[in-house]
Motif scaffolding. Structure first.
Motif, PDB file in Angstrom:
ATOM      1  N   LEU A 106       0.809  -1.206   0.000  1.00 25.46           N
ATOM      2  CA  LEU A 106       0.000   0.000   0.000  1.00 25.46           C
ATOM      3  C   LEU A 106       0.850   1.266   0.000  1.00 25.46           C
ATOM      4  N   PRO A 107       1.968   1.324   0.715  1.00 27.96           N
ATOM      5  CA  PRO A 107       2.771   2.562   0.697  1.00 27.96           C
ATOM      6  C   PRO A 107       3.200   3.005  -0.700  1.00 27.96           C
ATOM      7  N   SER A 108       3.465   2.073  -1.601  1.00 29.76           N
ATOM      8  CA  SER A 108       3.866   2.467  -2.949  1.00 29.76           C
ATOM      9  C   SER A 108       2.708   3.134  -3.677  1.00 29.76           C
ATOM     10  N   HIS A 109       1.478   2.667  -3.421  1.00 34.60           N
ATOM     11  CA  HIS A 109       0.312   3.313  -3.982  1.00 34.60           C
ATOM     12  C   HIS A 109       0.109   4.697  -3.372  1.00 34.60           C
ATOM     13  N   GLU A 110       0.334   4.798  -2.080  1.00 35.25           N
ATOM     14  CA  GLU A 110       0.199   6.095  -1.424  1.00 35.25           C
ATOM     15  C   GLU A 110       1.184   7.105  -2.005  1.00 35.25           C
ATOM     16  N   ARG A 111       2.399   6.654  -2.280  1.00 34.28           N
ATOM     17  CA  ARG A 111       3.396   7.560  -2.849  1.00 34.28           C
ATOM     18  C   ARG A 111       2.973   8.005  -4.256  1.00 34.28           C
ATOM     19  N   GLU A 112       2.445   7.080  -5.035  1.00 40.79           N
ATOM     20  CA  GLU A 112       1.991   7.419  -6.382  1.00 40.79           C
ATOM     21  C   GLU A 112       0.840   8.416  -6.335  1.00 40.79           C
ATOM     22  N   GLU A 113      -0.091   8.196  -5.398  1.00 40.80           N
ATOM     23  CA  GLU A 113      -1.217   9.120  -5.264  1.00 40.80           C
ATOM     24  C   GLU A 113      -0.738  10.492  -4.803  1.00 40.80           C
ATOM     25  N   LEU A 114       0.218  10.526  -3.882  1.00 38.72           N
ATOM     26  CA  LEU A 114       0.775  11.803  -3.428  1.00 38.72           C
ATOM     27  C   LEU A 114       1.418  12.555  -4.582  1.00 38.72           C
ATOM     28  N   ASP A 115       2.177  11.854  -5.414  1.00 40.54           N
ATOM     29  CA  ASP A 115       2.809  12.496  -6.577  1.00 40.54           C
ATOM     30  C   ASP A 115       1.754  13.087  -7.504  1.00 40.54           C
ATOM     31  N   TYR A 116       0.665  12.348  -7.699  1.00 44.83           N
ATOM     32  CA  TYR A 116      -0.417  12.838  -8.562  1.00 44.83           C
ATOM     33  C   TYR A 116      -1.024  14.119  -7.989  1.00 44.83           C
ATOM     34  N   VAL A 117      -1.289  14.110  -6.695  1.00 50.53           N
ATOM     35  CA  VAL A 117      -1.892  15.268  -6.041  1.00 50.53           C
ATOM     36  C   VAL A 117      -0.970  16.476  -6.105  1.00 50.53           C
ATOM     37  N   MET A 118       0.316  16.271  -5.880  1.00 47.82           N
ATOM     38  CA  MET A 118       1.257  17.387  -5.805  1.00 47.82           C
ATOM     39  C   MET A 118       1.660  17.907  -7.181  1.00 47.82           C
ATOM     40  N   GLU A 119       1.750  17.035  -8.172  1.00 49.57           N
ATOM     41  CA  GLU A 119       2.275  17.439  -9.477  1.00 49.57           C
ATOM     42  C   GLU A 119       1.195  17.863 -10.469  1.00 49.57           C
ATOM     43  N   ASN A 120      -0.045  17.422 -10.248  1.00 45.92           N
ATOM     44  CA  ASN A 120      -1.146  17.791 -11.151  1.00 45.92           C
ATOM     45  C   ASN A 120      -0.743  17.569 -12.616  1.00 45.92           C
ATOM     46  N   PRO A 121      -0.367  16.342 -12.975  1.00 46.15           N
ATOM     47  CA  PRO A 121       0.286  16.119 -14.272  1.00 46.15           C
ATOM     48  C   PRO A 121      -0.605  16.285 -15.495  1.00 46.15           C
ATOM     49  N   HIS A 122      -1.918  16.226 -15.335  1.00 46.77           N
ATOM     50  CA  HIS A 122      -2.813  16.226 -16.500  1.00 46.77           C
ATOM     51  C   HIS A 122      -3.656  17.489 -16.597  1.00 46.77           C
ATOM     52  N   HIS A 123      -3.275  18.558 -15.904  1.00 40.94           N
ATOM     53  CA  HIS A 123      -4.174  19.703 -15.776  1.00 40.94           C
ATOM     54  C   HIS A 123      -4.504  20.351 -17.123  1.00 40.94           C
ATOM     55  N   ARG A 124      -3.547  20.403 -18.057  1.00 40.29           N
ATOM     56  CA  ARG A 124      -3.841  21.044 -19.352  1.00 40.29           C
ATOM     57  C   ARG A 124      -4.884  20.247 -20.129  1.00 40.29           C
ATOM     58  N   GLU A 125      -4.707  18.931 -20.185  1.00 42.22           N
ATOM     59  CA  GLU A 125      -5.669  18.101 -20.914  1.00 42.22           C
ATOM     60  C   GLU A 125      -7.044  18.153 -20.251  1.00 42.22           C
ATOM     61  N   LEU A 126      -7.067  18.151 -18.914  1.00 38.91           N
ATOM     62  CA  LEU A 126      -8.344  18.178 -18.202  1.00 38.91           C
ATOM     63  C   LEU A 126      -9.071  19.489 -18.424  1.00 38.91           C
ATOM     64  N   GLU A 127      -8.344  20.589 -18.499  1.00 37.90           N
ATOM     65  CA  GLU A 127      -8.967  21.881 -18.756  1.00 37.90           C
ATOM     66  C   GLU A 127      -9.692  21.859 -20.105  1.00 37.90           C
ATOM     67  N   THR A 128      -9.052  21.284 -21.118  1.00 40.80           N
ATOM     68  CA  THR A 128      -9.686  21.166 -22.436  1.00 40.80           C
ATOM     69  C   THR A 128     -10.946  20.321 -22.363  1.00 40.80           C
TER      70      THR A 128
END
Length: 332
Positions: free
Chosen positions: A219-241
Motif C-alpha cells: 500500500l505505501p507504494s500506492h500512497e506515494r503514487e497518489e501523493l505524486d499525482y496530487v502534488m504534481e497535477n500532471p494532466h491539468h492542461r488536458e483536463l482543462e480542455t
C-alpha cells in the motif's frame, strides 16, 4: 454567499456532508435545493453552483435553465457555474470526446435499438453512478442474449447504454482511476484509486487494499503514487480542455490512462466532496481538503450582501414534487 444547488434528497451525500464536517464553512457556503428555488420563487444574490442535472426531469432541467438565465441577469459580482442548458451529461459528453479523438471508446444507447460495432462492451444505466450492470460482453450474439435476460427479469432498456471496454492493467497488476475537481478556474487533483479488477470504484479499491494477498504490491507504494499525482497535477492542461468541451465549471472528472492517453469515464457535477480526516488517513488527504476549501471559497472571495432577493418568476407552472431521474437523461 456561495449557493450550492442540487436535488434535496441527494444533498446529504455531497454538500451537506462537507458543511457538517466543517470542510466548507456555513457562513460562506449554503445548500439550496431545486425544490426550494422552484417553489419559493426568490433567492438571495450571490454566487451559484448548479449541479445534479442527471437527477432532474426534462421539465425540471428547463426550469433550472430558465432560473440560471434570470440569476445571470442579476448576478452582479457573483459567479454563475454550470449553465444547465450547456452542460454535457454522460452520453453526450462521451460522444463529444470520441469525436474530438480524446476518448478511444464508443457508447451506444441500446434502448434506441443501436448496437455496438466494437466489442467487448458492458451495460450500465446512463444516469446514475452505480457502474456496470453486467460483466464484459464479447460479441453481438452475447449482447443480444444479455439484453434478453435483462428484459426477462423486468429491466427496462430505456436509459441503458452499452459502453466499449477501455482500461489498462499496469505492470504491478493494478488498474487505476484518477479523480480531479474543476472548481471555477482551478483543476484540483484529488485521488487515485487502485484495484486488480477493471471496475475501479472507491468501495472495491478500499476492500482490495486490506485483502491479505501476497500477489499485491504494498500500500505505501500506492500512497506515494497518489501523493505524486496530487502534488504534481500532471494532466491539468488536458483536463482543462475536456472540461471546456463539457461546458462544466464545477465537477469531478473520473478517468484513466490507456495507451498513454487520458480516457474519460464521466464528469459528475454533484460528486462526493472531500470529507473530514479519519484516523490513519494518508497525509495528503489533508492537502486535498485544504486545497478544495481554498478553491471553493475563491469562487466568491468577498462575500456579497445578503439583503437583496432575486425573484425567480418562471413562466411555467411549478410542479409540487421533484421526481426520479430522467429515464432518458444523460449523465454521475
Amino acid at each position: 454567499m456561495i449557493q450550492y444547488l442540487c436535488v434535496e434528497r441527494f444533498a446529504d451525500f455531497t454538500i451537506n456532508k462537507a458543511l457538517s464536517s466543517g470542510i466548507l464553512p456555513r457562513d460562506r457556503v449554503t445548500f439550496l435545493s431545486y425544490e426550494q428555488m422552484f417553489h419559493e420563487r426568490q433567492v438571495p444574490a450571490g454566487t451559484y453552483v448548479f449541479t445534479d442535472f442527471d437527477r432532474l426531469t426534462r421539465y425540471e432541467l428547463e426550469c433550472a435553465s430558465e432560473a440560471w438565465r434570470i440569476l445571470q441577469r442579476h448576478s452582479g459580482m457573483g459567479l454563475m457555474l454550470n449553465a444547465p442548458h450547456r452542460v454535457l451529461e454522460r452520453v453526450a459528453l462521451l460522444q463529444a470526446l470520441h469525436r474530438a479523438r480524446i476518448n478511444n471508446y464508443g457508447v451506444w444507447r441500446i434502448g434506441d435499438g443501436i448496437l455496438p460495432d466494437r466489442y467487448p462492451v458492458f451495460i450500465r444505466s446512463e444516469d446514475d453512478c452505480a457502474g456496470p450492470e453486467t460483466d464484459l460482453i464479447p460479441n453481438e450474439y452475447a449482447l443480444m442474449h444479455t439484453i434478453a435476460l435483462l428484459q426477462e427479469r423486468g429491466t427496462p432498456l430505456r436509459g441503458r447504454i452499452a459502453v466499449e471496454y477501455c482500461a489498462e492493467r499496469h505492470m504491478d497488476g493494478y488498474f487505476r482511476k484518477y479523480g480531479a475537481f474543476k472548481i471555477g478556474k482551478t483543476i484540483l487533483p484529488h485521488h487515485v484509486h487502485f484495484s486488480p479488477h477493471w471496475i475501479v470504484k472507491a468501495a472495491n479499491a478500499r476492500r482490495d487494499a486490506v485483502n491479505d494477498d501476497p500477489g499485491k504490491i504494498s500500500l505505501p507504494s500506492h500512497e506515494r503514487e497518489e501523493l505524486d499525482y496530487v502534488m504534481e497535477n500532471p494532466h491539468h492542461r488536458e483536463l482543462e480542455t475536456i472540461f471546456q468541451i463539457a461546458s462544466i465549471d464545477f465537477g469531478r472528472i473520473d478517468y484513466s490512462i490507456v495507451g498513454g492517453r487520458i480516457q474519460v469515464y464521466e464528469i459528475n457535477t454533484n460528486p462526493t466532496l472531500p470529507s473530514a480526516g479519519r484516523p490513519g488517513a494518508a497525509p495528503h488527504r489533508q492537502i486535498t481538503r485544504e486545497r478544495f476549501k481554498a478553491a471553493f471559497l475563491a469562487l466568491e472571495p468577498y462575500p456579497l450582501p445578503q439583503s437583496a432577493l432575486i425573484p425567480i418568476d418562471l413562466a411555467k407552472p411549478q410542479r409540487q414534487d421533484m421526481r426520479a431521474p430522467r429515464a432518458n437523461g444523460i449523465t454521475t
